[in-house]
Design a protein around this motif. Sequence first.
Motif, PDB file in Angstrom:
ATOM      1  N   GLY A 128       0.810  -1.215   0.000  1.00 22.69           N
ATOM      2  CA  GLY A 128       0.000   0.000   0.000  1.00 22.69           C
ATOM      3  C   GLY A 128       0.840   1.260   0.000  1.00 22.69           C
ATOM      4  O   GLY A 128       1.778   1.404  -0.786  1.00 22.69           O
ATOM      5  N   LYS A 129       0.518   2.161   0.933  1.00 21.59           N
ATOM      6  CA  LYS A 129       1.187   3.457   0.974  1.00 21.59           C
ATOM      7  C   LYS A 129       2.665   3.355   1.338  1.00 21.59           C
ATOM      8  O   LYS A 129       3.431   4.290   1.093  1.00 21.59           O
ATOM      9  N   LEU A 130       3.052   2.241   1.942  1.00 22.15           N
ATOM     10  CA  LEU A 130       4.447   2.063   2.342  1.00 22.15           C
ATOM     11  C   LEU A 130       5.188   1.125   1.388  1.00 22.15           C
ATOM     12  O   LEU A 130       6.096   0.405   1.785  1.00 22.15           O
ATOM     13  N   SER A 131       4.797   1.178   0.133  1.00 22.32           N
ATOM     14  CA  SER A 131       5.400   0.286  -0.864  1.00 22.32           C
ATOM     15  C   SER A 131       6.863   0.608  -1.133  1.00 22.32           C
ATOM     16  O   SER A 131       7.571  -0.193  -1.746  1.00 22.32           O
ATOM     17  N   GLU A 132       7.330   1.777  -0.690  1.00 23.28           N
ATOM     18  CA  GLU A 132       8.735   2.136  -0.873  1.00 23.28           C
ATOM     19  C   GLU A 132       9.480   2.213   0.454  1.00 23.28           C
ATOM     20  O   GLU A 132      10.567   2.801   0.530  1.00 23.28           O
ATOM     21  N   ALA A 133       8.912   1.604   1.484  1.00 24.81           N
ATOM     22  CA  ALA A 133       9.554   1.576   2.804  1.00 24.81           C
ATOM     23  C   ALA A 133      10.494   0.373   2.866  1.00 24.81           C
ATOM     24  O   ALA A 133      10.055  -0.765   3.031  1.00 24.81           O
ATOM     25  N   SER A 134      11.774   0.621   2.745  1.00 19.21           N
ATOM     26  CA  SER A 134      12.743  -0.476   2.628  1.00 19.21           C
ATOM     27  C   SER A 134      12.788  -1.351   3.879  1.00 19.21           C
ATOM     28  O   SER A 134      12.936  -2.577   3.779  1.00 19.21           O
ATOM     29  N   THR A 135      12.651  -0.747   5.067  1.00 18.95           N
ATOM     30  CA  THR A 135      12.717  -1.550   6.294  1.00 18.95           C
ATOM     31  C   THR A 135      11.506  -2.469   6.419  1.00 18.95           C
ATOM     32  O   THR A 135      11.619  -3.586   6.936  1.00 18.95           O
ATOM     33  N   VAL A 136      10.358  -2.000   5.951  1.00 15.19           N
ATOM     34  CA  VAL A 136       9.153  -2.837   5.973  1.00 15.19           C
ATOM     35  C   VAL A 136       9.322  -4.017   5.023  1.00 15.19           C
ATOM     36  O   VAL A 136       8.997  -5.164   5.360  1.00 15.19           O
TER      37      VAL A 136
END
Length: 280
Positions: A77-85
């Motif tokens: 979703g909105k955190l599709s570019e969150a590398s740690t996630v």
Amino acid sequence: MFSLFVKFWIDVACPESMVHNVGLEVSEFSLFLKRAYEKAESTGCLIEDLAYQYILFYLQAGKIDKARKVAEKLSSGKLSEASTVWLLRISLEIKCLANKTSSMSNDDLNYIFQLLERVLNRLSLSKAEGLWFMALKVFSCHKAYFKRLVKILEGALARCSSNCESSVSAAVVDRTLQSDGILNARVLYNGFFALPHPGLALFKHCIELEKNLASLGDAAALQNARRLYESALEIYRQDRDLWKDYHAMEIKMGTSTAANAVYWRARKELKDTTGFCPPS
């Protein structure tokens, strides 16, 4: 605000908290923490650090399936570019697959590769460095997947808008050297240097590789090191250490004529040549 609120409840719920000393029930505080994460998500305030803690919350509670579902939802979703996630999500997937069998099947490997491919094609090389090293760890012994990783890496390097100083490229060169030999490693690093904005760190890494081989008697290595220095100096002409290292190499491995030539070129290019050995 949510970050401070969550940090408060994490501190309260941890085993070392003073609430344990007075006999208070910690499960109630964990419920408040869960609600805080859910509220942050529903209001669009779930930033990357909070999202990471949100997944860890379920993981530390032993709810691995729930942690996987939350990680999948957030990274899609909105955190599709969150590398740690993404890093935590793929780590969870690998762990779950490893728990089922002693070695991953081809289908398992393909599943993990597709997850990595999706995010590595999206994120910048610097932001995804941890994911890159995870990918190399998992797939370095799988030749077909490794070749595909190299193609993805070439694309990431080509997208760099400035000189890329990631250590991923050097790690890929080293792995190729170990498994496929120096000729293939040279083909690989020359391909990297042909891309826009090659980084100085990779130049220096490959120069050291060639210098080490030259010291072991590789006849072509010294010429390759010289060629790499010259290519690097076309881009990093004002880098004093680069000139100094080039000069030192010629003194140690080359000829006095070559060393003198590098020295006078450096004198012409640089304002300060302190530390250079003057020509004899």
